[in-house]
Write an enzyme that holds these catalytic residues in place. Structure first.
Site, PDB file in Angstrom:
ATOM      1  N   GLY A 172      -2.449   3.703  22.145  1.00 49.34           N
ATOM      2  CA  GLY A 172      -1.248   4.527  22.033  1.00 49.34           C
ATOM      3  C   GLY A 172      -1.104   5.407  23.260  1.00 49.34           C
ATOM      4  O   GLY A 172      -2.077   5.618  24.002  1.00 49.34           O
TER       5      GLY A 172
ATOM      6  N   GLN B 258       1.456  12.782  27.925  1.00 45.85           N
ATOM      7  CA  GLN B 258       0.266  12.421  28.700  1.00 45.85           C
ATOM      8  C   GLN B 258       0.587  11.939  30.099  1.00 45.85           C
ATOM      9  O   GLN B 258      -0.295  11.912  30.966  1.00 45.85           O
ATOM     10  CB  GLN B 258      -0.539  11.337  27.960  1.00 45.85           C
ATOM     11  CG  GLN B 258      -1.150  11.816  26.666  1.00 45.85           C
ATOM     12  CD  GLN B 258      -1.818  10.684  25.924  1.00 45.85           C
ATOM     13  OE1 GLN B 258      -1.161   9.922  25.230  1.00 45.85           O
ATOM     14  NE2 GLN B 258      -3.125  10.548  26.077  1.00 45.85           N
TER      15      GLN B 258
ATOM     16  N   HIS C  30       0.350  15.042  20.351  1.00 46.87           N
ATOM     17  CA  HIS C  30       0.550  15.170  21.809  1.00 46.87           C
ATOM     18  C   HIS C  30       1.944  15.720  22.112  1.00 46.87           C
ATOM     19  O   HIS C  30       2.099  16.610  22.947  1.00 46.87           O
ATOM     20  CB  HIS C  30       0.401  13.817  22.513  1.00 46.87           C
ATOM     21  CG  HIS C  30      -1.007  13.420  22.849  1.00 46.87           C
ATOM     22  ND1 HIS C  30      -1.842  14.183  23.632  1.00 46.87           N
ATOM     23  CD2 HIS C  30      -1.716  12.303  22.552  1.00 46.87           C
ATOM     24  CE1 HIS C  30      -3.014  13.553  23.779  1.00 46.87           C
ATOM     25  NE2 HIS C  30      -2.961  12.416  23.135  1.00 46.87           N
TER      26      HIS C  30
ATOM     27  N   HIS D 103      -1.872  11.198  15.880  1.00 47.65           N
ATOM     28  CA  HIS D 103      -2.476  11.611  17.165  1.00 47.65           C
ATOM     29  C   HIS D 103      -1.395  11.740  18.244  1.00 47.65           C
ATOM     30  O   HIS D 103      -1.371  12.710  19.002  1.00 47.65           O
ATOM     31  CB  HIS D 103      -3.538  10.563  17.538  1.00 47.65           C
ATOM     32  CG  HIS D 103      -4.205  10.729  18.854  1.00 47.65           C
ATOM     33  ND1 HIS D 103      -5.555  10.990  18.993  1.00 47.65           N
ATOM     34  CD2 HIS D 103      -3.733  10.644  20.134  1.00 47.65           C
ATOM     35  CE1 HIS D 103      -5.878  11.067  20.280  1.00 47.65           C
ATOM     36  NE2 HIS D 103      -4.786  10.854  21.002  1.00 47.65           N
ATOM     37  N   GLU D 104      -0.463  10.774  18.279  1.00 50.89           N
ATOM     38  CA  GLU D 104       0.586  10.780  19.319  1.00 50.89           C
ATOM     39  C   GLU D 104       1.622  11.881  19.065  1.00 50.89           C
ATOM     40  O   GLU D 104       2.077  12.528  20.012  1.00 50.89           O
ATOM     41  CB  GLU D 104       1.277   9.414  19.406  1.00 50.89           C
ATOM     42  CG  GLU D 104       0.374   8.213  19.664  1.00 50.89           C
ATOM     43  CD  GLU D 104      -0.598   8.373  20.806  1.00 50.89           C
ATOM     44  OE1 GLU D 104      -0.385   9.229  21.691  1.00 50.89           O
ATOM     45  OE2 GLU D 104      -1.606   7.639  20.813  1.00 50.89           O
TER      46      GLU D 104
ATOM     47  N   CYS E 148      -9.291   9.659  23.248  1.00 53.68           N
ATOM     48  CA  CYS E 148      -7.998   9.974  23.852  1.00 53.68           C
ATOM     49  C   CYS E 148      -8.075   9.698  25.340  1.00 53.68           C
ATOM     50  O   CYS E 148      -9.046  10.080  25.999  1.00 53.68           O
ATOM     51  CB  CYS E 148      -7.654  11.450  23.616  1.00 53.68           C
ATOM     52  SG  CYS E 148      -6.055  11.927  24.291  1.00 53.68           S
ATOM     53  N   LEU E 149      -7.041   9.046  25.864  1.00 49.49           N
ATOM     54  CA  LEU E 149      -7.013   8.734  27.297  1.00 49.49           C
ATOM     55  C   LEU E 149      -6.989  10.006  28.139  1.00 49.49           C
ATOM     56  O   LEU E 149      -7.355   9.974  29.304  1.00 49.49           O
ATOM     57  CB  LEU E 149      -5.789   7.854  27.619  1.00 49.49           C
ATOM     58  CG  LEU E 149      -5.815   6.466  26.951  1.00 49.49           C
ATOM     59  CD1 LEU E 149      -4.482   5.756  27.167  1.00 49.49           C
ATOM     60  CD2 LEU E 149      -6.970   5.623  27.471  1.00 49.49           C
TER      61      LEU E 149
END
Ligand code: GNR
Ligand code: NI
Length: 167
Positions: A46, A51, A137, A133-134, A91-92
């Site tokens: 995702g 991000q 963000h 999670h997204e 997480c990236l």
């Protein structure tokens, strides 16, 4: 298509709350396509626009085994949540850190697709985790902020050390 640089925690820009997309136009579709390319290349399941330093409410997700099922959520909203699950998240924007987080087991999401058409989706398991999670963000929240201060401080120290090595 273009690969976009991914912001790394604790970059303060990860705490900006994204604004709703006013019109799903070619500019947004280009962003979606660049975000998908960036997510697949990372690789991740995702990616939120936050991000890649774009503070508009756009999310891409692909939780399929073979990376063949891109899902796009523009202005996503969770309209129902049910149950609880604990999943080890990564997480990236926080590379190398994996920690358990408790979230809703099932969610119902309302969003716009790439044509600007509203849709609703019931999600459970990993897809439900990823959607939550997204959306976090987009609201300026990173998953490590659910952890205890002790764990968060350890993570900050670890990331700072790593940043010195790679700098
Ligand atoms: O690639 C990712 N994997 C992942 C695993 C468990 C829970 C959430 C995620 S999302 C993450 C990609 C990312 O950072 N999205 O914002
Ligand atoms: Ni993330």
């Amino acid at each position: 298509m273009a690969l976009l640089p991914i912001l790394r925690y604790p970059d303060p820009r990860l705490h900006i709350r994204a604004t709703p997309v006013a019109a799903v136009d070619d500019r947004i579709r280009r962003l979606v396509s660049d975000m998908a390319e960036t997510m697949y290349e990372a690789p991740g399941i995702g990616l939120a626009a936050t991000q890649v330093d774009v503070h508009q409410r756009v999310v891409v997700i692909d939780v399929s085994e073979d990376k063949s099922a891109l899902q796009v959520f523009i202005n996503p909203e969770i309209i129902e949540r049910e149950g609880e699950q604990v999943c080890e998240e990564g997480c990236l924007s926080v590379p190398g850190i994996y920690e358990k987080v408790a979230r809703a087991e099932r969610v119902r999401v309302r969003a716009l697709d790439v044509e600007g058409k509203p849709f609703e989706l019931a999600a459970e398991g990993l897809l439900a985790v990823c959607i939550q999670h997204e959306i976090d963000h987009l609201d300026g929240k990173v998953f490590v902020e659910y952890l205890s201060n002790l764990k968060l401080n350890r993570i900050r120290t670890k990331l700072a050390k790593k940043a010195r090595i790679t700098a």
